[in-house]
Design an enzyme around this catalytic site. Structure first.
Site, PDB file in Angstrom:
ATOM      1  N   THR A  66      83.794  18.482  30.670  1.00 36.92           N
ATOM      2  CA  THR A  66      84.878  17.579  30.276  1.00 36.92           C
ATOM      3  C   THR A  66      84.227  16.318  29.729  1.00 36.92           C
ATOM      4  O   THR A  66      83.565  15.586  30.475  1.00 36.92           O
ATOM      5  CB  THR A  66      85.755  17.207  31.496  1.00 36.92           C
TER       6      THR A  66
ATOM      7  N   LYS B 186      92.944  18.674  27.439  1.00 37.61           N
ATOM      8  CA  LYS B 186      92.550  18.469  28.844  1.00 37.61           C
ATOM      9  C   LYS B 186      92.886  17.043  29.318  1.00 37.61           C
ATOM     10  O   LYS B 186      93.487  16.857  30.374  1.00 37.61           O
ATOM     11  CB  LYS B 186      91.046  18.741  28.978  1.00 37.61           C
TER      12      LYS B 186
HETATM   13  P1  NAD Z   1      77.911  18.956  38.773  1.00 37.83           P
HETATM   14  O1  NAD Z   1      77.363  17.593  38.801  1.00 37.83           O
HETATM   15  O2  NAD Z   1      78.022  19.745  40.042  1.00 37.83           O
HETATM   16  O3  NAD Z   1      77.041  19.871  37.742  1.00 37.83           O
HETATM   17  C1  NAD Z   1      76.473  19.391  36.556  1.00 37.83           C
HETATM   18  C2  NAD Z   1      75.088  20.005  36.472  1.00 37.83           C
HETATM   19  O4  NAD Z   1      74.495  19.680  35.221  1.00 37.83           O
HETATM   20  C3  NAD Z   1      74.136  19.497  37.561  1.00 37.83           C
HETATM   21  O5  NAD Z   1      73.648  20.578  38.322  1.00 37.83           O
HETATM   22  C4  NAD Z   1      73.031  18.794  36.771  1.00 37.83           C
HETATM   23  O6  NAD Z   1      71.763  18.908  37.378  1.00 37.83           O
HETATM   24  C5  NAD Z   1      73.096  19.541  35.466  1.00 37.83           C
HETATM   25  N1  NAD Z   1      72.507  18.848  34.333  1.00 37.83           N
HETATM   26  C6  NAD Z   1      72.723  17.579  33.900  1.00 37.83           C
HETATM   27  N2  NAD Z   1      71.975  17.312  32.798  1.00 37.83           N
HETATM   28  C7  NAD Z   1      71.296  18.447  32.522  1.00 37.83           C
HETATM   29  C8  NAD Z   1      70.340  18.810  31.519  1.00 37.83           C
HETATM   30  N3  NAD Z   1      69.964  17.962  30.586  1.00 37.83           N
HETATM   31  N4  NAD Z   1      69.836  20.066  31.544  1.00 37.83           N
HETATM   32  C9  NAD Z   1      70.206  20.947  32.496  1.00 37.83           C
HETATM   33  N5  NAD Z   1      71.091  20.667  33.487  1.00 37.83           N
HETATM   34  C10 NAD Z   1      71.622  19.428  33.490  1.00 37.83           C
HETATM   35  O7  NAD Z   1      79.336  18.857  38.055  1.00 37.83           O
HETATM   36  P2  NAD Z   1      80.503  19.954  38.018  1.00 37.83           P
HETATM   37  O8  NAD Z   1      81.490  19.661  39.079  1.00 37.83           O
HETATM   38  O9  NAD Z   1      79.882  21.307  37.913  1.00 37.83           O
HETATM   39  O10 NAD Z   1      81.221  19.549  36.640  1.00 37.83           O
HETATM   40  C11 NAD Z   1      80.661  19.894  35.389  1.00 37.83           C
HETATM   41  C12 NAD Z   1      81.652  19.503  34.316  1.00 37.83           C
HETATM   42  O11 NAD Z   1      82.895  20.175  34.543  1.00 37.83           O
HETATM   43  C13 NAD Z   1      81.981  18.001  34.294  1.00 37.83           C
HETATM   44  O12 NAD Z   1      82.128  17.588  32.962  1.00 37.83           O
HETATM   45  C14 NAD Z   1      83.303  17.929  35.061  1.00 37.83           C
HETATM   46  O13 NAD Z   1      84.083  16.824  34.685  1.00 37.83           O
HETATM   47  C15 NAD Z   1      83.950  19.229  34.636  1.00 37.83           C
HETATM   48  N6  NAD Z   1      84.951  19.742  35.582  1.00 37.83           N
HETATM   49  C16 NAD Z   1      84.700  19.764  36.926  1.00 37.83           C
HETATM   50  C17 NAD Z   1      85.660  20.268  37.789  1.00 37.83           C
HETATM   51  C18 NAD Z   1      85.425  20.320  39.285  1.00 37.83           C
HETATM   52  O14 NAD Z   1      86.375  20.567  40.032  1.00 37.83           O
HETATM   53  N7  NAD Z   1      84.189  20.129  39.756  1.00 37.83           N
HETATM   54  C19 NAD Z   1      86.881  20.746  37.293  1.00 37.83           C
HETATM   55  C20 NAD Z   1      87.087  20.749  35.915  1.00 37.83           C
HETATM   56  C21 NAD Z   1      86.116  20.241  35.068  1.00 37.83           C
END
Ligand code: NAD
Length: 294
Positions: A92, A167
């Site tokens: 997102t 979204k």
């Molecule tokens: P999270 O922080 O658990 O996961 C993000 C991952 O990206 C981490 O493991 C981090 O180490 C990795 N990362 C960051 N930079 C990187 C790079 N350069 N190379 C490789 N890996 C990298 O977050 P999440 O909850 O999994 O959310 C991810 C996305 O989904 C966000 O944009 C969030 O807004 C969206 N989202 C989350 C939810 C939810 O309920 N968690 C729901 C809908 C949307």
């Protein structure tokens, strides 16, 4: 089909595992080694770097925190990926960065989609996510079977950035409606009106909405919701604040008047500052109940 999956956190980890379980050849990468180890046990091949993950990929999926992460990654991996690959960003992020990512992909001879999700970590684990996709029809057709392996509803919202726009507009409605429902229950209590009585009336009247009838913020009222589980998320208030801030950023850039969206962002910001970020977003009712009338 060979897929590179970058960003294996709370959402990306189970999404990549679902792709592997459904027979896709998935190479994954995350900067946190522990996240990589976890999915390696679920059929995802661990890559040493993002660049090595995309080397022979037909589809590249990113699931990272914010727009800057996506753009930095695209700068690093567009060139080493095979020409003509499909890049799908499921994070997102802000609409402007999403459009920039599309332009970068096009410039490198790739196809691209922005495809943010709703459904949370439970939907990611159960492969029941909803995808909101933006990009051209050809890219959407190509990405559809990949997204279908991770979700149950895939909507083509329009051109580049349209998925992100859908979204944040949806979540702005959600944030505002949760505050509206919460305020009504707070007022009802002050007036000596039972929460159940308000629910019985409003759930079958013109106040009816998802925040009331599916996700009621009052414990013991309506179907089971995070309120009945100590406000454990669910959908964390910190993520709601993120989405409301993205909506305000887009409103400012596009010149749209969103006064209630702005106020909702302010209230969720206060709630986060007061320590509520880890709670479900419906816990905003407790913040409102405790607030003095100004
Ligand atoms: P999270 O922080 O658990 O996961 C993000 C991952 O990206 C981490 O493991 C981090 O180490 C990795 N990362 C960051 N930079 C990187 C790079 N350069 N190379 C490789 N890996 C990298 O977050 P999440 O909850 O999994 O959310 C991810 C996305 O989904 C966000 O944009 C969030 O807004 C969206 N989202 C989350 C939810 C939810 O309920 N968690 C729901 C809908 C949307």
């Amino acid at each position: 089909m060979r897929i590179a999956f970058i960003g294996l956190g709370n959402m990306g980890g189970p999404m990549a595992a679902n792709l592997a379980a459904k027979g896709f050849a998935v190479k994954g990468f995350d900067i946190v080694a522990a996240n990589l180890d976890k999915v390696a046990e679920q059929g995802v091949v661990a890559a040493r770097s993002a660049v090595s993950a995309v080397k022979d990929a037909e589809v590249v999926i990113t699931m990272v925190p914010a727009g800057q992460h996506v753009l930095d990654l695209y700068r690093a991996i567009l060139l080493p990926a095979p020409r003509g690959a499909l890049f799908i960003d499921c994070s997102t992020i802000d609409v402007a960065s999403a459009r920039e990512a599309h332009a970068m992909a096009k410039g490198a001879g790739m196809q691209s989609l922005d495809a943010p999700v709703s459904g949370g970590t439970a939907g990611a684990a159960a492969a029941t996510l909803t995808f909101m996709a933006g990009g051209d029809a050809e890219a959407f057709e190509r990405g559809n079977p990949v997204l279908a392996a991770m979700g149950k509803r895939i909507v083509h919202c329009g051109g580049p950035g349209a998925g992100q726009a859908a979204k944040i507009c949806n979540n702005m409605i959600l944030g505002i409606s949760m505050i509206a429902v919460s305020e009504a229950f707070v007022l009802a209590e002050k007036l000596g009106l039972e929460a159940q009585a308000l629910y019985d009336v409003a759930s079958a009247a013109s106040g009816q909405c998802w925040s009331l009838t599916t996700y009621c913020p009052v414990p013991g009222v309506g179907p089971a919701s995070p309120a009945d589980n100590g406000y454990k998320p669910g959908f964390a208030a910190a993520l709601m604040l993120k989405d409301l801030a993205l909506a305000q950023q887009a409103a400012e850039a596009s010149g749209a008047a969103t006064p209630l969206g702005a106020h909702a962002e302010q209230l969720y910001r206060e709630f986060n500052t007061a320590g509520g970020g880890e709670k479900d977003f419906s816990a905003i009712i407790r913040h409102l109940a405790a607030a003095p009338r100004s």
